[in-house]
Design a protein around this motif. Structure first.
Motif, PDB file in Angstrom:
ATOM      1  N   ASN A 132     -22.251 -14.113   4.007  1.00 21.33           N
ATOM      2  CA  ASN A 132     -23.090 -14.106   2.854  1.00 21.33           C
ATOM      3  C   ASN A 132     -22.888 -13.817   1.214  1.00 21.33           C
ATOM      4  O   ASN A 132     -23.112 -14.298   0.387  1.00 21.33           O
ATOM      5  N   TYR A 133     -21.724 -13.242   1.630  1.00 19.95           N
ATOM      6  CA  TYR A 133     -21.182 -12.982   0.130  1.00 19.95           C
ATOM      7  C   TYR A 133     -19.675 -13.048   0.122  1.00 19.95           C
ATOM      8  O   TYR A 133     -19.235 -12.627   1.327  1.00 19.95           O
ATOM      9  N   LYS A 175     -27.535 -10.133  -6.572  1.00 15.11           N
ATOM     10  CA  LYS A 175     -26.933 -11.180  -6.616  1.00 15.11           C
ATOM     11  C   LYS A 175     -25.400 -11.260  -6.785  1.00 15.11           C
ATOM     12  O   LYS A 175     -24.454 -11.784  -6.239  1.00 15.11           O
ATOM     13  N   ASP A 218     -23.383 -12.575  -4.614  1.00 16.23           N
ATOM     14  CA  ASP A 218     -23.676 -13.870  -2.706  1.00 16.23           C
ATOM     15  C   ASP A 218     -23.158 -15.256  -2.769  1.00 16.23           C
ATOM     16  O   ASP A 218     -23.063 -16.004  -4.109  1.00 16.23           O
ATOM     17  N   ARG A 219     -22.561 -15.692  -1.835  1.00 10.58           N
ATOM     18  CA  ARG A 219     -21.742 -17.103  -1.872  1.00 10.58           C
ATOM     19  C   ARG A 219     -22.375 -18.335  -2.127  1.00 10.58           C
ATOM     20  O   ARG A 219     -21.740 -18.935  -2.782  1.00 10.58           O
ATOM     21  N   LYS A 220     -24.126 -18.009  -1.715  1.00 11.46           N
ATOM     22  CA  LYS A 220     -25.083 -19.528  -3.109  1.00 11.46           C
ATOM     23  C   LYS A 220     -24.361 -19.648  -4.293  1.00 11.46           C
ATOM     24  O   LYS A 220     -24.466 -20.908  -4.894  1.00 11.46           O
ATOM     25  N   ILE A 221     -23.900 -18.425  -4.658  1.00  7.29           N
ATOM     26  CA  ILE A 221     -23.733 -19.110  -6.424  1.00  7.29           C
ATOM     27  C   ILE A 221     -22.998 -19.779  -6.322  1.00  7.29           C
ATOM     28  O   ILE A 221     -22.462 -20.592  -7.438  1.00  7.29           O
ATOM     29  N   LYS A 252     -22.266 -22.170  -4.911  1.00  7.27           N
ATOM     30  CA  LYS A 252     -21.900 -23.441  -4.662  1.00  7.27           C
ATOM     31  C   LYS A 252     -23.072 -24.599  -5.605  1.00  7.27           C
ATOM     32  O   LYS A 252     -22.423 -25.438  -5.763  1.00  7.27           O
ATOM     33  N   SER A 253     -23.071 -23.742  -6.760  1.00  4.46           N
ATOM     34  CA  SER A 253     -23.469 -24.277  -8.012  1.00  4.46           C
ATOM     35  C   SER A 253     -22.230 -24.689  -9.310  1.00  4.46           C
ATOM     36  O   SER A 253     -22.348 -24.641 -10.315  1.00  4.46           O
TER      37      SER A 253
END
Length: 194
Positions: free
Chosen positions: A74-75, A104, A151-154, A156-157
């Motif tokens: 997740n991170y 985040k 945060d790993r989702k960051i 993605k963008s």
């Protein structure tokens, strides 16, 4: 990311393996090393270590992007092969995130180790900045990449600028600071070797 990093690699990897927080994975990205780096990393028999070898040499931040694509957690954190994490680094950062799930991006203070001597000193004696801190970072940049947890989702963008070989984290973190509140933990949790 490793490129011919054998000198301090064993100590670096040990600092990850010895974390008090145990639910981590290590993405070891070998950037086409010609030294004993792969031999050293292969000496660690730990299923949490995932090894990838690039067939060509790439700029540092391009390699960082390639390694991030392999992450499953997740991170995301970073540790260059000549640096060290203190044993509670991950535990204390995860503890902060569990208290506030909106976090985040967080970073910590760190020690500087000069010329491989035993003497070390805290990098920032003043209070580290938290919040929406873009202007403060532009005046006094105090984020060490070895201390961040993002945060790993960051990713993605947005990604590191793959053309950079030196200032990629400065560029990337300044841009992130425009979008996200950044949290600082004052305690030094890593050692940066100069």
């Amino acid at each position: 990311n490793c490129y011919n990093g054998e000198s301090y690699l064993h100590e670096c990897i040990e600092s990850i393996v010895n974390q008090t927080y145990k639910n981590w994975e290590l993405i070891f990205w070998d950037n086409n090393s010609s030294d004993n780096s792969l031999k050293i990393i292969n000496s660690f028999k730990d299923k949490r270590i995932k090894i990838f070898k690039s067939k060509t040499y790439n700029n540092l931040y391009h390699s960082r992007n390639l390694a991030i694509e392999k992450c499953k957690g997740n991170y995301v954190c970073f540790l260059d092969v000549d640096d060290i994490w203190l044993k509670d680094k991950l535990k204390l950062q995860i503890k902060a995130i569990l208290k506030d799930s909106s976090i985040k991006f967080l970073y910590t203070n760190y020690y500087i180790l000069l010329n491989n001597k035993k003497t070390r000193f805290v990098r920032y004696v003043k209070k580290l900045n938290s919040g929406f801190i873009t202007q403060k970072l532009l005046k006094s940049y105090d984020i060490g990449i070895l201390t961040v947890m993002i945060d790993r989702k960051i990713f993605k963008s947005s990604k590191f600028n793959k053309l950079y070989n030196v200032i990629g984290d400065f560029d990337y973190f300044i841009n992130l600071s425009l979008k996200y509140k950044i949290i600082a933990l004052q305690k030094p949790l890593a050692i940066y070797r100069i």
